[in-house]
Design an enzyme around this catalytic site. Structure first.
Site, PDB file in Angstrom:
ATOM      1  N   SER A  34      10.355  34.002  11.803  1.00 48.82           N
ATOM      2  CA  SER A  34       9.404  33.354  12.713  1.00 48.82           C
ATOM      3  C   SER A  34      10.117  32.710  13.895  1.00 48.82           C
ATOM      4  O   SER A  34       9.667  32.802  15.030  1.00 48.82           O
ATOM      5  CB  SER A  34       8.612  32.274  11.976  1.00 48.82           C
ATOM      6  OG  SER A  34       7.833  32.853  10.965  1.00 48.82           O
ATOM      7  N   GLU A  55      13.099  20.616   5.062  1.00 58.04           N
ATOM      8  CA  GLU A  55      13.395  20.214   6.437  1.00 58.04           C
ATOM      9  C   GLU A  55      14.116  18.882   6.528  1.00 58.04           C
ATOM     10  O   GLU A  55      14.964  18.676   7.400  1.00 58.04           O
ATOM     11  CB  GLU A  55      12.100  20.167   7.265  1.00 58.04           C
ATOM     12  CG  GLU A  55      11.414  21.518   7.453  1.00 58.04           C
ATOM     13  CD  GLU A  55      10.615  21.966   6.238  1.00 58.04           C
ATOM     14  OE1 GLU A  55      10.407  21.141   5.311  1.00 58.04           O
ATOM     15  OE2 GLU A  55      10.207  23.148   6.196  1.00 58.04           O
TER      16      GLU A  55
END
Lengths: 311, 297
Positions: A34, A55
């Site tokens: 992506s 993350e």
């Protein structure tokens, strides 16, 4: 004008940067296709760190790498860097002035039918509110490359936001991006359109229509550097053109429109109309459908400028 | 580097004394976790870490991150004794315009590697440092001191997973397992046990030690990495408020100001301990320093 995928072009560019700058380390949180960071991985697997769907950890690792002299570029969607890992970005990166770059994709609502969970309409406001953070939202491929170069040359944290879809070319050969400076894409004194990200295209197209159809000379400022904002350019627009329309793929609260209003309210007499997401969560729909619903169209920019000028 | 255990014990007693002085001057701070983690930090700074106080940015130095940043006063006391800054500076802890805040700031305190305070951030940063060392084929090691309550944060386990994935045998985490967090005992607030099994399951080589036994701490730190291609985890069983009778194992003293009668007792106890190590101390010395008791409410 040509349409190009910002992400694919970014991936190519990033892979090329690997040879020029040996300190670059690319971090990814399971979105390499992506974000197109895989293009770097293909060439420099030893300088590519996959952290999985984590993350917060990615941001912390970036800090540790930066403390060891590396220039980490951490990738993910805009929502996940700006919100999931927000406190790590604020405390571990920005407070400490780490030389870490965030390259986020899928900013705004351009992910379309993926749905509201994946739309980032708050990220610019969040990142703007963090001291030491530089926020860049380039509008086309040429500007994106220049913004990435500028971010790497800048010592300190930078948030670079790309959309999900294609971008129309708006930058001319001579246009040059610089942190803290707006790019003048169209001259004019009847009104100003200030854009950020790929809304630059809607801005220049609207300006061209306003000229040919209505004889209005409308200035277009592309504000890819949302923070630091080009305060001088905003003030000049306010004084010389009176009316300003801001256009952004973001909530009208706290983003480009908010930033422009802050400057104008403190210093100049001008009217500002903010085009953007009207403080609501997006519906289900294609990117084109959602953009229309939110008024992020050439027609709405034209109408907004005309309404302001006539009022 | 000091290998003599008695000298290390004496340094720990001196650091405890310094903590009490700093806390009294500040009139606020986090006593409990500072005393529980102090012996570990004493051994690290005097016996384990390759560091040079005259050159805090020496590129070959070992890296230390105090992830449980609220124990800063213990770190400052040890760093002061190690020669990073003088006693006058130490006693400005938490005062206006001091470099020594309640949580350490890397841009203000020489030798502090990472600004910490918000829990759950430090281990990821340590993973990044250890990864960088591997990438650059450098031999420095990274140590992260965690609070046990802190490891309730999900980000810690993200970091733990990545450290073993990347086989970071140059990374050591030490958990100050004092079993108390702000809201009470860890096992009541959010249970951590079986604790060693959790870290093992995440791919770490684990050892449990007495976190106040200077000899055991030093000997264990000499054994790292416990296993090649694995990050090392030391669970240090400690006592919150160690060395101060009324604080020991008492959740009340996580972040309470040391003042009044409590200050007097604490002062006496740390002085007594120092005397046992052959160091005479003027018990009233703390009153002679320019610091002031603040926030007396």
């Amino acid at each position: 004008m040509a349409k190009q995928s910002m992400r694919i072009e970014y991936g190519k560019y990033l892979a090329g940067l690997g040879a020029k700058n040996k300190d670059i380390i690319v971090l990814e949180a399971d979105l390499k296709e992506s974000t197109q960071s895989m293009q770097f991985q293909n060439v420099y697997p030893e300088r590519y760190i996959e952290v999985g769907i984590a993350e917060q950890n990615m941001v912390g690792i970036a800090a540790g790498l930066s403390l060891s002299g590396k220039i980490p570029i951490a990738h993910s969607f805009a929502t996940f860097i700006s919100m999931r890992a927000c406190e790590q970005v604020r405390t571990t990166i920005a407070y400490t002035k780490m030389n870490v770059k965030f390259l986020v994709t899928h900013g705004g609502i351009s992910t379309g039918t993926a749905g509201t969970t994946h739309h980032a309409i708050e990220d610019i406001a969040i990142m703007r509110a963090i001291p030491n953070m530089t926020v860049l939202v380039p509008g086309d491929v040429r500007e994106m490359k220049q913004a990435v170069d500028a971010a790497l040359a800048h010592k300190g944290p930078v948030y670079i936001r790309l959309g999900a879809g294609d971008a129309e070319d708006v930058y001319g050969e001579k246009d040059r991006f610089a942190i803290g400076r707006a790019t003048l894409l169209r001259k004019g004194n009847d009104a100003s359109i200030i854009t950020t990200g790929t809304m630059a295209y809607e801005g220049v197209t609207a300006s061209d229509i306003l000229k040919s159809k209505y004889g209005l000379n409308v200035r277009v400022l592309q504000m890819a550097s949302v923070k630091p904002l080009d305060v001088k350019a905003v003030l000049k627009a306010a004084i010389e053109t009176g009316n300003i329309v801001t256009v952004e793929e973001h909530n009208i609260l706290g983003g480009l429109g908010g930033a422009v209003c802050e400057v104008v309210a403190e210093t100049a007499k001008a009217k500002v109309k903010r085009i953007g997401i009207q403080d609501c969560f997006s519906d289900i729909g294609s990117a084109a459908c959602l953009m229309k619903e939110e008024g992020l169209t050439v027609e709405n920019v034209v109408k907004s400028v005309r309404d302001l000028v006539r009022s | 580097m000091i290998n003599d255990i008695k000298k290390l014990q004496k340094l720990s007693a001196e650091a405890r004394h310094a903590i009490v002085d700093s806390l009294i001057c500040a009139g606020c701070g986090h006593p409990g976790g500072a005393f529980s983690s102090l012996d570990i930090m004493t051994v690290l700074f005097f016996n384990t870490l390759k560091i040079d106080p005259s050159n805090p940015k020496w590129d070959k130095r070992d890296r230390f991150i105090l992830s449980k940043g609220h124990s800063s006063v213990a770190l400052y006391s040890v760093m002061h004794l190690r020669g990073f800054f003088d006693r006058k500076t130490l006693l400005t802890f938490r005062q206006d315009n001091s470099i020594l805040g309640g949580h350490p700031d890397m841009h203000k305190v020489p030798g502090v590697e990472m600004s910490t305070g918000s829990l759950g951030h430090g281990l990821s940063v340590g993973v990044g440092m250890a990864l960088a060392a591997k990438l650059d084929k450098k031999r420095y090691r990274t140590f992260v001191l965690l609070g046990d309550g802190e490891t309730q944060e999900g980000s810690i386990w993200e970091a733990a997973m990545s450290a073993s994935h990347y086989k970071l045998d140059n990374l050591t985490a030490i958990v100050d397992r004092n079993r108390i967090q702000i809201d009470g005992f860890t096992e009541d607030v959010m249970s951590l046990e079986p604790y060693a099994a959790k870290w093992k399951a995440f791919g770490w080589a684990v050892k449990t030690i007495d976190g106040h036994d200077i000899h055991e701490i030093a000997a264990t730190l000499k054994e790292i990495p416990f296993k090649e291609r694995k990050p090392s985890l030391i669970i240090a069983d400690t006592v919150k408020g160690k060395g101060i009778s009324f604080m020991e194992n008492n959740p009340e003293w996580h972040g309470k100001a040391l003042k009044g009668d409590h200050a007097e007792i604490a002062k006496k106890e740390v002085c007594l301990k120092l005397k046992e190590h052959g160091k005479a101390i003027n018990e009233n010395r703390v009153r002679q320093v320019p610091g002031r008791a603040r926030r007396e409410k």
